[in-house]
Design an enzyme around this catalytic site. Structure first.
Site, PDB file in Angstrom:
ATOM      1  N   LYS A 177       0.831  -1.203   0.000  1.00 19.91           N
ATOM      2  CA  LYS A 177       0.000   0.000   0.000  1.00 19.91           C
ATOM      3  C   LYS A 177       0.869   1.258   0.000  1.00 19.91           C
ATOM      4  CE  LYS A 177      -1.810  -1.512   3.736  1.00 19.91           C
ATOM      5  NZ  LYS A 177      -2.610  -1.768   4.966  1.00 19.91           N
ATOM      6  N   THR A 211      -8.163   9.363   8.440  1.00 19.23           N
ATOM      7  CA  THR A 211      -7.759   8.107   7.798  1.00 19.23           C
ATOM      8  C   THR A 211      -7.600   6.970   8.803  1.00 19.23           C
ATOM      9  OG1 THR A 211      -5.429   8.779   7.968  1.00 19.23           O
ATOM     10  CG2 THR A 211      -6.575   9.292   5.898  1.00 19.23           C
ATOM     11  N   GLY A 213      -8.041   3.732  10.523  1.00 19.46           N
ATOM     12  CA  GLY A 213      -8.658   2.464  10.137  1.00 19.46           C
ATOM     13  C   GLY A 213      -8.628   2.157   8.660  1.00 19.46           C
ATOM     14  N   THR A 214      -7.853   2.918   7.897  1.00 22.65           N
ATOM     15  CA  THR A 214      -7.798   2.704   6.449  1.00 22.65           C
ATOM     16  C   THR A 214      -7.280   1.308   6.101  1.00 22.65           C
ATOM     17  OG1 THR A 214      -7.411   5.063   6.095  1.00 22.65           O
ATOM     18  CG2 THR A 214      -6.851   3.589   4.293  1.00 22.65           C
ATOM     19  N   GLY A 215      -6.185   0.890   6.742  1.00 21.41           N
ATOM     20  CA  GLY A 215      -5.627  -0.419   6.441  1.00 21.41           C
ATOM     21  C   GLY A 215      -6.545  -1.553   6.851  1.00 21.41           C
ATOM     22  N   CYS A 216      -7.196  -1.397   8.006  1.00 23.78           N
ATOM     23  CA  CYS A 216      -8.157  -2.407   8.464  1.00 23.78           C
ATOM     24  C   CYS A 216      -9.309  -2.526   7.474  1.00 23.78           C
ATOM     25  CB  CYS A 216      -8.702  -2.031   9.836  1.00 23.78           C
ATOM     26  SG  CYS A 216      -7.454  -1.801  11.112  1.00 23.78           S
TER      27      CYS A 216
END
Length: 274
Positions: A177, A211, A213-216
């Site tokens: 990412k 942003t 919690g974007t990866g979750c």
């Protein structure tokens, strides 16, 4: 009996975020909005908000496994997402328990929260290797990719090279990412398999600090779409579109890095591929 299609069963193994922006809470919202049935195995409980993590209590590794067993032995699962682990022993026990799981496994190697708080110590990070070997795809951000490969200052083609190294070492597909890259105009995510590059995806960077919690969200969306039996490339494309839309619709809560607007996502436009 209803004619409504049976939803894919998605098991999220991750930590709880008391403020609701990341972890288990973000996963449940994402899975539900994408038409899945969400189940959870909680690895740790955090006292957390948009400004940071005030406290962490890890659950015992055996109790994490007990939760996994409870879900898989009864309802079953079509896909699994793994996030924050809590301990190296939990990582090892999960790798052993899930080694024979037949469906896709998405592993998000969470090390640091969006706020900058550390969520995995060096011993836990060392335990990630066992989970990467059983995962279908791993979704590190650039700092995580650097930590997992020992490379620093990754940019452009260096990202592909590092992702390829990780993919070959563990026999897993890697979605690297690009949200932490320095490009102020766009975000580029790159995906590789152990046998070579699969492609890259790009979208305009949204100027926002909301942003959390974007990866979750991205990893949970990817697990849900794979649970819907979407091909990997299409699943990545739609998972990115969902995450982008959730960032666009962030409600603006909190004084720090605010949560996404999962509840507002109604229409998805796939991001560009190259």
């Amino acid at each position: 009996m209803s004619d409504t299609p049976t939803p894919p069963r998605i098991l999220s193994i991750a930590g709880s975020d008391s403020s609701g922006g990341a972890g288990i809470q973000a996963d449940i919202k994402t899975v539900t909005m994408l038409g899945g049935y969400a189940m959870t195995a909680i690895t740790a409980v955090t006292a957390q908000n948009t400004r940071g993590v005030q406290g962490v209590e890890a659950l015992s590794p055996q109790f994490v496994i007990d939760q996994v067993d409870s879900c898989l032995s009864d309802i079953g699962a079509d896909a699994i997402k793994i996030g924050m682990l809590g301990s190296s022993e939990t990582a090892q026990m999960l790798a052993e328990r899930l080694d024979t799981f037949a469906g896709p496994i998405v592993f998000d190697p969470v090390m640091v929260a969006t706020s900058g708080s550390v969520l995995a110590d060096a011993e836990t990070v060392a335990g990630f290797a066992a989970l990467m070997r059983i995962a279908t795809i791993v979704t590190p951000n650039l700092p995580e990719l650097e930590a997992l490969t020992g490379r620093e200052g990754l940019v452009d083609e260096d990202v592909f090279a590092a992702a390829q190294e990780l993919a070959e070492r563990h026999g897993v597909q890697v979605l690297a990412k690009g949200g932490h890259a320095g490009d102020e105009t766009q975000v580029v995510d790159r995906v590789v398999s152990p046998s070579g590059r699969l492609g890259s995806f790009a979208h305009a960077r949204i100027a926002t600090h909301h942003t959390h919690g974007t990866g979750c969200t991205l990893s949970a969306a990817l697990a849900t779409l794979l649970g819907h039996r979407q091909p990997m490339t299409h699943a990545i494309r739609i998972a990115r579109a969902f995450t982008f839309a959730a960032i666009e619709n962030a409600p603006g809560f909190g004084e720090g890095s605010g949560p996404l607007g999962h509840q507002a996502v109604r229409r998805l436009e796939p991001a560009e591929e190259s």
